[in-house]
Design a protein around this motif. Structure first.
Motif, PDB file in Angstrom:
ATOM      1  N   VAL A 151     -14.237  -4.106   0.055  1.00 21.48           N
ATOM      2  CA  VAL A 151     -13.169  -5.075   0.311  1.00 21.48           C
ATOM      3  C   VAL A 151     -11.863  -4.323   0.525  1.00 21.48           C
ATOM      4  O   VAL A 151     -11.716  -3.168   0.106  1.00 21.48           O
ATOM      5  N   CYS A 152     -10.919  -4.992   1.168  1.00 21.98           N
ATOM      6  CA  CYS A 152      -9.558  -4.484   1.291  1.00 21.98           C
ATOM      7  C   CYS A 152      -8.668  -5.645   0.895  1.00 21.98           C
ATOM      8  O   CYS A 152      -8.558  -6.623   1.632  1.00 21.98           O
ATOM      9  N   ASP A 153      -8.104  -5.575  -0.328  1.00 19.50           N
ATOM     10  CA  ASP A 153      -7.395  -6.740  -0.868  1.00 19.50           C
ATOM     11  C   ASP A 153      -6.153  -6.295  -1.625  1.00 19.50           C
ATOM     12  O   ASP A 153      -6.028  -5.128  -2.008  1.00 19.50           O
ATOM     13  N   LEU A 154      -5.260  -7.262  -1.862  1.00 15.55           N
ATOM     14  CA  LEU A 154      -4.061  -6.976  -2.644  1.00 15.55           C
ATOM     15  C   LEU A 154      -4.432  -6.844  -4.112  1.00 15.55           C
ATOM     16  O   LEU A 154      -5.245  -7.608  -4.626  1.00 15.55           O
ATOM     17  N   VAL A 155      -3.818  -5.869  -4.763  1.00 10.14           N
ATOM     18  CA  VAL A 155      -4.059  -5.633  -6.177  1.00 10.14           C
ATOM     19  C   VAL A 155      -2.710  -5.600  -6.885  1.00 10.14           C
ATOM     20  O   VAL A 155      -1.777  -4.943  -6.415  1.00 10.14           O
ATOM     21  N   ALA A 156      -2.622  -6.335  -7.980  1.00  6.48           N
ATOM     22  CA  ALA A 156      -1.399  -6.239  -8.793  1.00  6.48           C
ATOM     23  C   ALA A 156      -1.756  -5.549 -10.103  1.00  6.48           C
ATOM     24  O   ALA A 156      -1.482  -4.375 -10.295  1.00  6.48           O
ATOM     25  N   THR A 157      -2.425  -6.252 -11.015  1.00  4.44           N
ATOM     26  CA  THR A 157      -2.802  -5.639 -12.291  1.00  4.44           C
ATOM     27  C   THR A 157      -4.126  -4.883 -12.189  1.00  4.44           C
ATOM     28  O   THR A 157      -4.408  -4.020 -13.019  1.00  4.44           O
ATOM     29  N   GLY A 158      -4.973  -5.251 -11.225  1.00  7.88           N
ATOM     30  CA  GLY A 158      -6.294  -4.643 -11.123  1.00  7.88           C
ATOM     31  C   GLY A 158      -7.371  -5.457 -11.839  1.00  7.88           C
ATOM     32  O   GLY A 158      -8.565  -5.140 -11.756  1.00  7.88           O
ATOM     33  N   ALA A 159      -6.946  -6.520 -12.521  1.00 12.83           N
ATOM     34  CA  ALA A 159      -7.909  -7.315 -13.311  1.00 12.83           C
ATOM     35  C   ALA A 159      -8.968  -7.973 -12.419  1.00 12.83           C
ATOM     36  O   ALA A 159     -10.136  -8.049 -12.801  1.00 12.83           O
ATOM     37  N   THR A 160      -8.579  -8.430 -11.243  1.00  6.74           N
ATOM     38  CA  THR A 160      -9.529  -9.108 -10.355  1.00  6.74           C
ATOM     39  C   THR A 160     -10.611  -8.136  -9.870  1.00  6.74           C
ATOM     40  O   THR A 160     -11.788  -8.479  -9.862  1.00  6.74           O
ATOM     41  N   LEU A 171      13.392  -6.351  -2.333  1.00  6.08           N
ATOM     42  CA  LEU A 171      14.010  -7.223  -3.325  1.00  6.08           C
ATOM     43  C   LEU A 171      13.551  -6.982  -4.759  1.00  6.08           C
ATOM     44  O   LEU A 171      14.033  -7.629  -5.683  1.00  6.08           O
ATOM     45  N   GLY A 172      12.601  -6.050  -4.936  1.00  5.38           N
ATOM     46  CA  GLY A 172      12.243  -5.687  -6.308  1.00  5.38           C
ATOM     47  C   GLY A 172      11.339  -6.661  -7.037  1.00  5.38           C
ATOM     48  O   GLY A 172      11.219  -6.579  -8.252  1.00  5.38           O
ATOM     49  N   PHE A 173      10.714  -7.601  -6.338  1.00  4.70           N
ATOM     50  CA  PHE A 173       9.688  -8.423  -6.987  1.00  4.70           C
ATOM     51  C   PHE A 173       8.516  -8.599  -6.027  1.00  4.70           C
ATOM     52  O   PHE A 173       8.572  -8.169  -4.877  1.00  4.70           O
ATOM     53  N   GLY A 174       7.433  -9.209  -6.513  1.00  3.96           N
ATOM     54  CA  GLY A 174       6.248  -9.397  -5.661  1.00  3.96           C
ATOM     55  C   GLY A 174       5.523  -8.092  -5.367  1.00  3.96           C
ATOM     56  O   GLY A 174       4.858  -7.961  -4.337  1.00  3.96           O
ATOM     57  N   HIS A 175       5.645  -7.117  -6.285  1.00  4.56           N
ATOM     58  CA  HIS A 175       4.982  -5.826  -6.070  1.00  4.56           C
ATOM     59  C   HIS A 175       3.462  -5.972  -6.069  1.00  4.56           C
ATOM     60  O   HIS A 175       2.898  -6.621  -6.948  1.00  4.56           O
ATOM     61  N   CYS A 176       2.799  -5.356  -5.125  1.00  6.30           N
ATOM     62  CA  CYS A 176       1.342  -5.288  -5.101  1.00  6.30           C
ATOM     63  C   CYS A 176       0.949  -4.179  -4.119  1.00  6.30           C
ATOM     64  O   CYS A 176       1.791  -3.660  -3.394  1.00  6.30           O
ATOM     65  N   VAL A 177      -0.317  -3.805  -4.153  1.00 13.05           N
ATOM     66  CA  VAL A 177      -0.792  -2.721  -3.294  1.00 13.05           C
ATOM     67  C   VAL A 177      -2.060  -3.196  -2.590  1.00 13.05           C
ATOM     68  O   VAL A 177      -2.962  -3.740  -3.231  1.00 13.05           O
TER      69      VAL A 177
END
Ligand code: PRT
Ligand code: ZN
Length: 294
Positions: free
Chosen positions: A163-172, A95-101
């Motif tokens: 850790v193994c976590d979701l990353v969006a901007t990488g700021a966390t 759907l093109g939103f909620g992108h994260c890795v």
């Protein structure tokens, strides 16, 4: 069949990162959602559709079990739950939103020379199943610790080495002195469908809603580009247009050497693209937003 036999049910995250974009997609697809007295549902006024508002983790099960006919959930959540017995909710479109890795990260300064470095280490994660599959494929034996939230503080608390976590901007990660070393899964919100067939009168509505979502998703970022161009430059101009299928070419009144070119570009059209079109001989270039597409 959904919770109500003659209404289609769509499960959406109630609060959280996908909630607003999911509702926005409904609106753009022409569904007028209305809060109801019941906090669990929104009612769609102009179609026989109910929106079930739940935690994202419950969406795959609700869709698999047919309580909801369609749902929107992160690919990461689907992947995490995929080992459960029997066919699960089927992803049918991104759907093109909620992108994260989903990434593995280790403390800054800690050496890392590939997955073998994780052997014998403790890794904190909210996605234990996905992580264990990733490690098993690489023959790494690590100790996986499941945490529901605040995974990124585990190394500082000496609870885990990585850790193994979701990353969006990488700021966390950065704020916690961690550095990403492996990509485990790329995720975005997906539309999911029940593995069973809905009853006939709702099936058509479900397919039509899917079509509209496809249209909304495709038209995001897509642009309608128009210009005048010398006939001789047509090949070159077509190659410059980003993500455009065959453009429409029409004659220009009174000009044998010039044509009008219209094209739908599926990708962003940047100033650089316009400059290249101009350099190729195009003039009167217009870039217009597309509201709907089917
Ligand atoms: O209450 P409920 O169970 O419904 O929500 P939730 O708390 O489980 O999920 P929520 O709302 O946080 O996330 C829903 C979905 O959004 C996830 O399953 C992902 O598919 C997607 N998503 C996109 C994200 C992020 N981006 C994201 N950045 N989910 C979580 N994060 C977190 C991440 O865990 C980390 O703590 O944000 C932090 C990292 O962000 P950056 O920008 O600092 O890198
Ligand atoms: Zn959740």
């Amino acid at each position: 069949m959904g919770a109500h036999p003659d209404r289609l049910t769509i499960a959406l995250q109630k609060n959280g990162r996908l909630a607003a974009s999911s509702l926005e997609l409904m609106r753009e697809a022409g569904l007028q959602t209305m809060k109801s007295a019941n906090d669990l549902f929104y009612r769609v006024e102009n179609y026989p559709i109910d929106i079930l508002r739940v935690r994202d983790d419950d969406i795959p099960t609700l869709v698999r079990d047919g309580v909801a006919d369609l749902g929107i959930v992160g690919r990461n959540v689907l992947a995490e739950q995929q080992d459960r017995a029997g066919p699960g909710a089927e992803p049918i479109m991104a759907l093109g939103f909620g992108h994260c890795v989903l990434k593995i990260a280790v403390p800054e300064g800690q050496p890392y020379e590939g997955p073998v470095a994780l052997n014998g280490k403790r890794i904190a994660t909210s996605h234990p199943n996905v992580l264990m599959r990733f490690l098993a494929e690489r023959k790494v034996e690590a100790d996986v610790v499941t945490m529901q939230g605040a995974v990124e503080v585990a190394p500082r608390l000496k609870l885990a080495h990585a850790v193994c976590d979701l990353v969006a901007t990488g700021a966390t990660l950065e704020a916690n002195g961690l550095r990403a070393v492996e990509t485990v899964l790329e995720s975005e919100a997906v539309l999911v469908r029940a593995p069973h067939q809905p009853p006939h009168q709702l099936e058509q509505l479900a397919r039509s809603i899917e079509q509209r979502f496809r249209g909304v998703t495709a038209s995001r970022g897509a642009k309608y580009v128009m210009m005048n161009a010398p006939k001789s430059a047509l090949d070159r101009i077509t190659r410059i247009l980003p993500g455009a299928a065959a453009p429409t070419v029409t004659p220009l009144a009174g000009r044998d050497d010039m044509v009008a070119v219209h094209a739908v570009c599926q990708e962003s059209v940047f100033w650089e693209t316009l400059e290249r079109l101009k350099a190729a001989g195009a003039s009167a270039i217009l870039v217009l937003p597309i509201e709907k597409m089917m």
